[in-house]
Design an enzyme around this catalytic site. Sequence first.
Site, PDB file in Angstrom:
ATOM      1  N   GLU A 252       0.822  -1.228   0.000  1.00 12.72           N
ATOM      2  CA  GLU A 252       0.000   0.000   0.000  1.00 12.72           C
ATOM      3  C   GLU A 252       0.848   1.266   0.000  1.00 12.72           C
ATOM      4  OE1 GLU A 252      -3.171   0.584  -0.450  1.00 12.72           O
ATOM      5  OE2 GLU A 252      -3.553  -1.534  -0.723  1.00 12.72           O
TER       6      GLU A 252
HETATM    7  C1  LIG Z   1       2.932  -9.460   0.882  1.00 14.68           C
HETATM    8  C2  LIG Z   1       2.610  -8.480  -0.203  1.00 14.68           C
HETATM    9  C3  LIG Z   1       1.291  -8.305  -0.591  1.00 14.68           C
HETATM   10  C4  LIG Z   1       0.962  -7.435  -1.620  1.00 14.68           C
HETATM   11  N1  LIG Z   1      -0.343  -7.282  -1.956  1.00 14.68           N
HETATM   12  C5  LIG Z   1      -0.691  -6.473  -2.969  1.00 14.68           C
HETATM   13  C6  LIG Z   1      -2.062  -6.324  -3.383  1.00 14.68           C
HETATM   14  O1  LIG Z   1      -2.953  -6.929  -2.800  1.00 14.68           O
HETATM   15  N2  LIG Z   1      -2.338  -5.522  -4.413  1.00 14.68           N
HETATM   16  C7  LIG Z   1      -1.374  -4.835  -5.071  1.00 14.68           C
HETATM   17  O2  LIG Z   1      -1.677  -4.106  -6.005  1.00 14.68           O
HETATM   18  N3  LIG Z   1      -0.063  -4.939  -4.707  1.00 14.68           N
HETATM   19  C8  LIG Z   1       0.292  -5.736  -3.680  1.00 14.68           C
HETATM   20  N4  LIG Z   1       1.621  -5.828  -3.311  1.00 14.68           N
HETATM   21  C9  LIG Z   1       2.623  -5.105  -4.071  1.00 14.68           C
HETATM   22  C10 LIG Z   1       3.145  -3.853  -3.325  1.00 14.68           C
HETATM   23  O3  LIG Z   1       2.185  -2.842  -3.340  1.00 14.68           O
HETATM   24  C11 LIG Z   1       4.441  -3.411  -4.007  1.00 14.68           C
HETATM   25  O4  LIG Z   1       5.402  -4.439  -3.809  1.00 14.68           O
HETATM   26  C12 LIG Z   1       4.953  -2.108  -3.434  1.00 14.68           C
HETATM   27  O5  LIG Z   1       4.113  -1.032  -3.768  1.00 14.68           O
HETATM   28  C13 LIG Z   1       6.370  -1.765  -3.936  1.00 14.68           C
HETATM   29  O6  LIG Z   1       6.411  -1.777  -5.338  1.00 14.68           O
HETATM   30  P1  LIG Z   1       7.499  -2.646  -6.090  1.00 14.68           P
HETATM   31  O7  LIG Z   1       7.523  -4.016  -5.486  1.00 14.68           O
HETATM   32  O8  LIG Z   1       7.203  -2.547  -7.550  1.00 14.68           O
HETATM   33  O9  LIG Z   1       8.883  -1.958  -5.717  1.00 14.68           O
HETATM   34  P2  LIG Z   1       9.796  -1.058  -6.635  1.00 14.68           P
HETATM   35  O10 LIG Z   1       8.966  -0.060  -7.382  1.00 14.68           O
HETATM   36  O11 LIG Z   1      10.694  -1.928  -7.413  1.00 14.68           O
HETATM   37  O12 LIG Z   1      10.596  -0.264  -5.532  1.00 14.68           O
HETATM   38  C14 LIG Z   1      11.766  -0.733  -4.872  1.00 14.68           C
HETATM   39  C15 LIG Z   1      12.479   0.458  -4.239  1.00 14.68           C
HETATM   40  O13 LIG Z   1      12.923   1.351  -5.261  1.00 14.68           O
HETATM   41  C16 LIG Z   1      12.796   2.698  -4.869  1.00 14.68           C
HETATM   42  N5  LIG Z   1      11.948   3.424  -5.843  1.00 14.68           N
HETATM   43  C17 LIG Z   1      11.177   2.911  -6.836  1.00 14.68           C
HETATM   44  N6  LIG Z   1      10.547   3.885  -7.503  1.00 14.68           N
HETATM   45  C18 LIG Z   1      10.911   5.057  -6.936  1.00 14.68           C
HETATM   46  C19 LIG Z   1      10.578   6.441  -7.148  1.00 14.68           C
HETATM   47  N7  LIG Z   1       9.701   6.833  -8.093  1.00 14.68           N
HETATM   48  N8  LIG Z   1      11.138   7.376  -6.344  1.00 14.68           N
HETATM   49  C20 LIG Z   1      11.992   6.995  -5.363  1.00 14.68           C
HETATM   50  N9  LIG Z   1      12.336   5.719  -5.108  1.00 14.68           N
HETATM   51  C21 LIG Z   1      11.812   4.765  -5.869  1.00 14.68           C
HETATM   52  C22 LIG Z   1      12.174   2.705  -3.484  1.00 14.68           C
HETATM   53  O14 LIG Z   1      13.211   2.853  -2.523  1.00 14.68           O
HETATM   54  C23 LIG Z   1      11.587   1.319  -3.339  1.00 14.68           C
HETATM   55  O15 LIG Z   1      11.653   0.887  -1.993  1.00 14.68           O
HETATM   56  C24 LIG Z   1       1.980  -6.697  -2.280  1.00 14.68           C
HETATM   57  C25 LIG Z   1       3.316  -6.839  -1.870  1.00 14.68           C
HETATM   58  C26 LIG Z   1       3.638  -7.703  -0.837  1.00 14.68           C
HETATM   59  C27 LIG Z   1       5.062  -7.822  -0.390  1.00 14.68           C
END
Ligand SMILES: Cc1cc2nc3c(=O)[nH]c(=O)nc-3n(C[C@H](O)[C@H](O)[C@H](O)COP(=O)(O)OP(=O)(O)OC[C@H]3O[C@@H](n4cnc5c(N)ncnc54)[C@H](O)[C@@H]3O)c2cc1C
Length: 526
Positions: A252
């Site tokens: 979230e």
């Molecule tokens: C157990 C679990 C349940 C989940 N359930 C759901 C769900 O029900 N529905 C759903 O839609 N999603 C779900 N998710 C997904 C979750 O919302 C995402 O994993 C989360 O928003 C992070 O996105 P990402 O994994 O693409 O990370 P990435 O975008 O790859 O980010 C990794 C890191 O890169 C950096 N970063 C990336 N972009 C930027 C930026 N623009 N500016 C600055 N720093 C940046 C940040 O430091 C970040 O911590 C779930 C995830 C988990 C672990």
Amino acid sequence: MVIANLIDGDGIQRGVHNFLVPLRCMQTHKLLTGVTTGDIGPKIGYNVMDNGYARFDHVEIPRRHMAMRFATVDEQGKYAKKHVSDAASKIAYITMMQVRAHICVEAGKNLAMACTIVTRYSAVRRQGFQSAETDSSTTEERQILDYTQQQHRILPLIAATYCFFFTGKIIQTRLADIESRLVSSSQHGKNVVTKPEVADIHASTSGLKSYMTTVAANGIEDCRKACGGHGFLQCSGLPELLTTYLQSPTVEGDNHMLPQQVVKVLLKIVQAVQHQNGVSDFVSCDSYHLVPSLQSIIHTDARRGSGKTAGSETCPASCEKDMQDLDTLCCAFRHVAARLLIECSRQMQTAIVKHGKTPDDAWNDALVQMARVSRAYSQFLLLNNFLHGINQEERDAKSCIGVAEVAMLRDLARLLALYWIESEVGDFLQDGYLSARQADWVRASVLHTLTVVRPNAVALVDARDFSDFRLKSALGRYDGNVYPAILEAARRDPLNQTEPGPGYEEHLKRLIVGGVGVYTGTASRL
Ligand SMILES: Cc1cc2nc3c(=O)[nH]c(=O)nc-3n(C[C@H](O)[C@H](O)[C@H](O)COP(=O)(O)OP(=O)(O)OC[C@H]3O[C@@H](n4cnc5c(N)ncnc54)[C@H](O)[C@@H]3O)c2cc1C
């Protein structure tokens, strides 16, 4: 690829398999060619949740099967937003904010569970005698909860759980109020919720979700470590609690991303104060609390023409006792949040105007400062909400807590505020808001407040009323029978089901019979 789990209306999570399983069945019967589904595999924790994936390879979904209430895709594949009323467009945000508010409430509960375990265990566990001169054969060892360092690790976390409880309650009530006003405005055609108001609660819930889940996740791990070697045991309940909780800082809105949402909104109030225009639009907003500090910093700097943020406000405390005053502490957090915010704004302006950077690059350069702003602002909101919640309890004739409990809650608020200042003291000293002497008073006051809270530590965690069934912890049992429970848990291990243990007949016995390992009278080399 879609990786998700579902959250139903009551905030209870349901496995994505609820909808993936039918997909899979259809796939087996060749009804959905090109669709692949499955579980994403083992995770660090939270393994009771079956997070799934779905892969769509050249699958055509009829256009009319898309959810097209607020946005449409035409026959040519062109996306367009539908024009909806102001209120309806805001309702979409409300759901996201409600989920974040729920996460904030859960942060308090999960941290409180860890605090319950570590506090009860620290009261049971005895280690070390009162002093070297004491006769160790007759004197009982000290409860580890009586070591100041243990108190410093645990008691501010207990304070945080109470603070989070009040903040969770306040933001959920505020969101419910906004929601009901939005619904009535969409029915009666009147716009009773303003844009700054919705943006403001979005900033608050974003910052609070980020900060509270960070404190909770780090705090649960700190509680685990504070249980020493026994905190490493699965039967302590802490490894499961921690690894299951670790998803919260990511889901979230990743905690490192959310500060951008906070700053985006808060910059608007900085502009309003700078231009002395439109400040009244923010009256019903959380960010309005920052106005006195923003005005003081901005206008003092303008008079000086320095463009810096030094010395406009200073802490009025003139002795250690003053430093423990709750209003004084709250003002200190307000000042730091406002100062860091103004610095962030100036950093971006300078990068664009003086150094010719693009807005995107200037924004990227300011991300680290944004995280500081978001943390400081969240601390201010948390403290403010905590004090507001305590005052309400005190005034509420129906409240089930009395004078002594209210006093204890104020001690917890004091401890938390002092502890947070101590942890980030550089932010308070940097522009001279606190003097070095006042910083000393903060440290001394933390130690003093620990001694005030210590006698009630066990009662404070017992009051959260977590059952043994819920805690699932040999260390955190209500009856304190820690050691028999640890032994019982160890007995259930498969390695302990036979006597002698597995491997003896196949390996160890042979080695002994062969003469290896048999005592030969040689002197120990230890
Ligand atoms: C157990 C679990 C349940 C989940 N359930 C759901 C769900 O029900 N529905 C759903 O839609 N999603 C779900 N998710 C997904 C979750 O919302 C995402 O994993 C989360 O928003 C992070 O996105 P990402 O994994 O693409 O990370 P990435 O975008 O790859 O980010 C990794 C890191 O890169 C950096 N970063 C990336 N972009 C930027 C930026 N623009 N500016 C600055 N720093 C940046 C940040 O430091 C970040 O911590 C779930 C995830 C988990 C672990």
